[in-house]
Design an enzyme around this catalytic site. Structure first.
Site, PDB file in Angstrom:
ATOM      1  CE  LYS A 110      -3.631  -1.322  -1.136  1.00 22.55           C
ATOM      2  NZ  LYS A 110      -3.983  -2.479  -0.719  1.00 22.55           N
TER       3      LYS A 110
HETATM    4  C1  LIG Z   1      -5.315  -2.693  -0.398  1.00 24.11           C
HETATM    5  C2  LIG Z   1      -5.769  -4.285  -0.211  1.00 24.11           C
HETATM    6  C3  LIG Z   1      -7.178  -4.812  -0.540  1.00 24.11           C
HETATM    7  C4  LIG Z   1      -8.221  -3.799  -0.713  1.00 24.11           C
HETATM    8  O1  LIG Z   1      -8.015  -3.529  -2.290  1.00 24.11           O
HETATM    9  P1  LIG Z   1      -8.991  -2.296  -2.987  1.00 24.11           P
HETATM   10  O2  LIG Z   1      -8.452  -2.024  -4.256  1.00 24.11           O
HETATM   11  O3  LIG Z   1      -8.878  -1.346  -2.018  1.00 24.11           O
HETATM   12  O4  LIG Z   1     -10.435  -2.976  -2.922  1.00 24.11           O
HETATM   13  C5  LIG Z   1      -7.238  -5.952  -0.241  1.00 24.11           C
HETATM   14  N1  LIG Z   1      -6.186  -7.274   0.196  1.00 24.11           N
HETATM   15  C6  LIG Z   1      -5.199  -6.413   0.286  1.00 24.11           C
HETATM   16  C7  LIG Z   1      -3.945  -7.246   0.687  1.00 24.11           C
HETATM   17  C8  LIG Z   1      -4.854  -5.374   0.275  1.00 24.11           C
HETATM   18  O5  LIG Z   1      -3.461  -4.704   0.605  1.00 24.11           O
END
Ligand SMILES: *Cc1c(COP(=O)(O)O)cnc(C)c1O
Length: 454
Positions: A110
């Site tokens: 993220k």
């Molecule tokens: C947010 C997150 C996901 C999921 O990603 P999306 O874009 O919501 O599909 C997967 N793994 C981790 C570690 C995350 O923080």
């Protein structure tokens, strides 16, 4: 370049507006009106560094930003990543490679979007002279990444609600040990859903929202999606040219933002072998791709908590293309789903997509297996990507978090606890958090009090 709402009821807007609004006024999500064909640039782009590639890519989309400002925003966003390649590819065997997306400041993918979004917000404040107040609810990773992307930014105050005692101790420290004065992590007595409901209630209060310039950092912001498309392109350009078009990207999935960002490149002329949507036991998307039924279930808390979702909010963007851009039909599907909790498609198949789901018994087994076979540690989210993965399929597996963020799983599996200096360092800092009851009134008056202080 202009941006349209998936529900067709709002005027097209420019990039800066799509970013600062997040959600379109008609409740839809923004998408580009047209797509650039990237094929003519591939030769020239294949040797670029990560920030240079990101800059070249965003020049196609952020056409109303001044180029020097855009470049600065991108360079400073990725300067805090600890790996020289920003998103390195690590080979496991002849067919499988891992794309490590956890070298940012909070050790999850993220950061790629939120470090940049923080800088874009800052540009927005400079341009309009209006301060911004960010409010969000988190079950862990998003809050930490949003806080890290916005800490110390002038003109921004950030209020993040999380359920007290229900985020991991490390995630709590990432939110509360920043030392930044514009950050207010608020532990509420209740669940994540309670926190989310409080946030929604405050966003619903239009007078309050406008008077303080309230904005959201959830995963529906188009800038977040586009920032994520860049690492797919970066990895694709690093594959040998004979396998690029046959390689499947395998993506641990929750809200569908990440995998959608990759698929969007197919609209720009880039060929992939496929996309594999790897869910945990919250498998609404796996069921959809299997049976055509999009059916709400109860969220079941899992060892991969950042993928514990009921409704994949970015699914609406894929739906728009599945329905050939028919915004009326998108609206009908979304309304039916909102009212009844389900929608049945005669057949929901989109070329190139496959899916899997992984339960909590399988996650530690996969972690152990990948370690044994490849001498490589994966976190519980990334582990889901290995479920039923064909051995001879050229694959790039997206590693979405650093294993050290979720040490408990390893301990329970009898393995040694992975560590990271970034997280160790947090242990020496004093946490600073606020406690509130879970009701919109107390949160509202808390925010008002803190805003007056400046
Ligand atoms: C947010 C997150 C996901 C999921 O990603 P999306 O874009 O919501 O599909 C997967 N793994 C981790 C570690 C995350 O923080």
């Amino acid at each position: 370049m202009r941006y349209l709402s998936t529900r067709g009821g709002s005027e097209p807007v420019k990039f800066c507006e799509a970013v600062s609004q997040g959600l379109a006024p008609d409740g839809g999500l923004y998408l580009p009106e047209t797509f650039p064909d990237l094929r003519t640039h591939l030769q020239e782009w294949s040797g670029l560094s990560y920030p240079d590639l990101c800059h070249a890519f965003f020049q196609k989309f952020a056409t109303d930003l001044e180029d020097a400002e855009l470049k600065d925003a991108i360079y400073s966003a990725y300067s805090g990543f600890s790996h020289s390649e920003t998103a390195p590819l690590v080979r496991l065997n002849e067919h499988w490679q891992v794309l490590e997306l956890f070298h940012g400041p909070t050790l999850a993918f993220k950061d790629f979007a939120l470090q940049l979004l923080g800088n874009l917000y800052e540009l927005q404040i400079k341009r309009t002279g209006k301060p911004l107040c960010i409010l969000g609810a988190t079950s862990g990773d998003t809050g930490a990444a949003a806080i890290s992307g916005l800490l110390g930014k002038s003109g921004v105050k950030v209020f993040i609600l999380y359920p007290n005692g229900k985020v991991s101790p490390l995630q709590e420290r990432q939110m509360t040990c920043t030392g930044a004065e514009n950050i207010y992590p608020i532990a509420i007595e209740g669940t994540f859903d309670d926190a989310q409901r409080t946030v929604k209630e405050l966003f619903g209060d239009i007078t309050f929202r406008e008077s303080i310039g309230l904005s959201a950092v959830n995963s529906i912001n188009l800038a977040r999606i586009l920032a994520q498309s860049v690492y797919y392109l970066y990895a694709w350009l690093r594959l040998s040219s004979d396998v690029r078009e046959h390689t499947t990207f395998v993506v641990p999935t929750g809200n569908f933002g990440n995998v959608f960002a990759g698929w969007l490149l197919t609209k720009m002329g880039i060929q992939f072998g496929g996309f594999r949507v790897a869910t945990n036991q919250n498998d609404i998307l796996h069921r959809l791709f299997g049976s055509g039924e999009y059916q709400l279930g109860e969220v079941s808390p899992s060892l991969a908590p950042s993928m514990d979702i009921q409704v994949a909010s970015n699914f609406e963007r894929l739906l728009f293309y599945f329905l050939d851009g028919n915004a009326d039909q998108v609206r009908e599907v979304m309304t039916t789903f909102r009212d009844t909790g389900r929608y049945e498609f005669e057949k929901f198949s989109i070329p190139k997509f496959s899916s899997s789901s992984t339960n909590d018994i399988e996650i530690p087994q996969i972690i152990g297996g990948v370690w044994k076979d490849h001498n490589y540690l994966v976190d519980p989210h990334t582990a889901c990507a290995f479920q039923d993965l064909p051995c001879d399929m050229p694959s790039v597996i997206l590693a979405t978090a650093h294993p050290a963020k979720f040490p408990q799983v390893f301990e329970d599996a009898g393995m040694s606890r992975p560590t990271s200096p970034v997280l160790e360092e947090l242990l020496d800092r004093a946490p600073n958090k606020f406690h509130l009851d879970v009701d919109a009134l107390s949160v509202r008056s808390f925010i008002e009090k803190k805003l007056k202080r400046t």
